[in-house]
Design an enzyme around this catalytic site. Structure first.
Site, mmCIF file in Angstrom:
data_model
loop_
_atom_site.group_PDB
_atom_site.id
_atom_site.type_symbol
_atom_site.label_atom_id
_atom_site.label_comp_id
_atom_site.label_asym_id
_atom_site.label_seq_id
_atom_site.Cartn_x
_atom_site.Cartn_y
_atom_site.Cartn_z
ATOM 1 N N GLU A 292 5.716 -12.561 0.172
ATOM 2 C CA GLU A 292 5.928 -11.640 -0.386
ATOM 3 C C GLU A 292 7.269 -10.681 -0.137
ATOM 4 O O GLU A 292 7.378 -10.343 0.228
ATOM 5 C CB GLU A 292 4.988 -10.470 -0.886
ATOM 6 C CG GLU A 292 3.837 -10.969 -1.293
ATOM 7 C CD GLU A 292 2.324 -10.482 -0.221
ATOM 8 O OE1 GLU A 292 2.229 -8.990 -1.193
ATOM 9 O OE2 GLU A 292 1.574 -10.691 0.247
ATOM 10 N N HIS B 202 -0.661 -2.223 -3.817
ATOM 11 C CA HIS B 202 -0.484 -3.191 -5.523
ATOM 12 C C HIS B 202 -0.384 -3.098 -6.613
ATOM 13 O O HIS B 202 -0.997 -3.541 -7.544
ATOM 14 C CB HIS B 202 -1.067 -4.691 -5.205
ATOM 15 C CG HIS B 202 -0.933 -5.671 -3.882
ATOM 16 N ND1 HIS B 202 -0.023 -4.924 -3.578
ATOM 17 C CD2 HIS B 202 -1.090 -6.168 -3.884
ATOM 18 C CE1 HIS B 202 0.251 -6.550 -2.539
ATOM 19 N NE2 HIS B 202 -0.930 -7.151 -2.387
ATOM 20 N N HIS C 6 2.908 -13.083 -5.412
ATOM 21 C CA HIS C 6 1.801 -12.845 -4.824
ATOM 22 C C HIS C 6 1.150 -14.380 -4.508
ATOM 23 O O HIS C 6 -0.242 -14.206 -4.923
ATOM 24 C CB HIS C 6 0.288 -11.572 -4.960
ATOM 25 C CG HIS C 6 -0.182 -11.478 -3.603
ATOM 26 N ND1 HIS C 6 -1.197 -12.285 -3.407
ATOM 27 C CD2 HIS C 6 0.134 -9.735 -2.828
ATOM 28 C CE1 HIS C 6 -1.245 -11.094 -1.824
ATOM 29 N NE2 HIS C 6 -0.924 -10.397 -2.341
ATOM 30 N N ARG D 104 1.015 -1.512 0.145
ATOM 31 C CA ARG D 104 -0.161 -0.031 0.156
ATOM 32 C C ARG D 104 0.953 1.552 0.452
ATOM 33 O O ARG D 104 1.707 1.653 0.683
ATOM 34 C CB ARG D 104 -0.661 0.340 1.294
ATOM 35 C CG ARG D 104 -1.744 -1.132 1.176
ATOM 36 C CD ARG D 104 -2.773 -1.146 2.279
ATOM 37 N NE ARG D 104 -3.851 -2.264 2.032
ATOM 38 C CZ ARG D 104 -3.666 -3.784 2.221
ATOM 39 N NH1 ARG D 104 -2.011 -3.786 2.477
ATOM 40 N NH2 ARG D 104 -5.184 -3.966 1.897
ATOM 41 N N ASP E 52 -0.620 -9.882 8.349
ATOM 42 C CA ASP E 52 -0.340 -9.648 6.691
ATOM 43 C C ASP E 52 0.965 -8.625 7.004
ATOM 44 O O ASP E 52 0.987 -7.306 6.512
ATOM 45 C CB ASP E 52 -1.748 -8.735 6.660
ATOM 46 C CG ASP E 52 -1.728 -8.252 5.560
ATOM 47 O OD1 ASP E 52 -0.250 -8.338 4.953
ATOM 48 O OD2 ASP E 52 -3.000 -8.166 4.889
#
Ligand code: FUC
Length: 352
Positions: free
Chosen positions: A313, A105, A179, A80, A252
């Site tokens: 990622e 993204h 991803h 982000r 996350d």
């Protein structure tokens, strides 16, 4: 070793092709020229049973309608960007706010949702694909014409390597990753909570409610973010640590590698015996445990549910352009952005 191709669908009058790279050891990787999307990775378990270990769809339409970036490349900038804007040399750039008010993204037309020019590679010890995309100046708000080449190579050691290269004609920002959501149980038999993760990281980035780094780096010791000795992902899903709760019961988060240079991440699942060894030259891995996957749709015949897959990622730090203390993701003309991450699969648990 060989490469098989088949028509997978159509996108804006262009053919979407699924290429399957097959090695001599029973492993195959399927991917699309749309978003360099990995649709399937078939690898043996401890009994030699070959099954799929990533989340993907059977139909191209599902990628357009439902996909939370399954298997795709994300860019120009992964993660982000706060308020969908940044400043470079006194100039403010406004990006597409596709997760209002922020940019996620790469925007609405990110690298995951464009057709890449594709060439097959048949080398002596590997088969692969070379993808190319020209992103014009101003696309999704980013400055500079950006030419990106991504190479996927599969060898007989059951290793898939992904190499990223990008060049610009104007100062810009770049941070690319893949991803893929891994599920080592095989054909989505179990979810990723029973997967064990191990990596050398002593700090992670604190997230705000918008899941954007606040700038604070938190010491992982005595938290579910300490993976030095390896532990089940479940511990973060069940944890009452405010950062696990904020992420939607799980992870996350960008985990910062302790050492500079090459680092490894080990993911394994006891029951299948499968292990994935990720080796990267990137400074962090964003660990996302699929906390929001639940929905009224199915993924390869399995009803979508949270924690069905885990993303690793590998990348530069998210929102780095708005955080002066984070390593720079600025790319200048004449420089080459380059990054490599390798994914090697074993049919026995190593290391952990
Ligand atoms: C990951 C996460 C996000 C988002 C997306 C689909 O990269 O960081 O929160 O849900 O994937």
């Amino acid at each position: 070793m060989k490469i098989i191709d088949k028509l997978f669908g159509h996108y804006n009058d262009e053919s979407v092709i699924e290429y399957t790279l097959v090695n001599d050891s029973g492993m195959s990787v399927s991917c699309l020229n749309y978003g360099c999307t990995i649709t399937k990775i078939l690898v043996p378990d401890r009994n030699g049973k070959i099954e799929n270990v990533v989340l993907g769809f059977e139909n191209f339409g599902d990628y357009l309608d439902l996909s939370p970036y399954f298997g795709s490349v994300v860019g120009r900038v992964a993660g982000r960007i706060k308020h969908a804007e940044f400043e470079l040399d006194g100039e403010v750039y406004r990006l597409t706010a596709n997760e209002v008010p922020n940019h996620l993204h790469g925007g609405k037309k990110g690298f995951n949702s464009v057709i890449w020019k594709t060439e097959c590679i048949e080398a002596e010890n590997a088969v692969g694909l070379k993808f190319f995309y020209h992103s014009p100046n101003g696309e999704e708000g980013y400055p500079g014409n950006l030419d990106t080449t991504i190479i996927y190579l599969l060898n007989n050691q059951n290793e898939l390597s992904i190499t990223y290269e990008a060049r610009t004609d104007q100062k810009t920002i770049v941070n690319l990753t893949n991803h893929s959501y891994f599920n080592l149980s095989g054909d989505l038999k179990r979810d990723c909570s029973e997967h064990i993760l191990q990596l050398e990281s002593e700090r992670f980035l604190e997230l705000g409610l918008d899941k954007i780094p606040t700038g604070k780096m938190i010491d992982s010791s005595n938290t579910p973010f300490d993976f030095k000795h390896g532990h089940l992902l479940k511990s973060g899903m069940k944890s009452s640590h405010p950062q696990n709760v904020l992420a939607g019961n799980g992870y996350d988060h960008p985990l910062l590698f302790t050492k500079k240079g090459e680092n490894t991440v080990v993911l394994s699942e006891k029951e299948s015996g499968r292990t994935l060894l990720v080796t990267t030259d990137q400074p962090c891995v964003v660990l996302y445990t699929g906390n929001h996957l639940e929905g009224p749709y199915s993924i390869s015949g399995v009803r979508a549910r949270n924690h069905l897959g885990v993303c690793l990622e590998t990348q530069g730090l998210p929102d780095a352009i708005n955080q002066p203390n984070f390593p720079s993701i600025v790319l200048n003309p004449k420089e080459v952005y380059s990054a490599t991450t390798k994914y090697r699969f074993f049919s026995n648990t190593i290391g952990v």
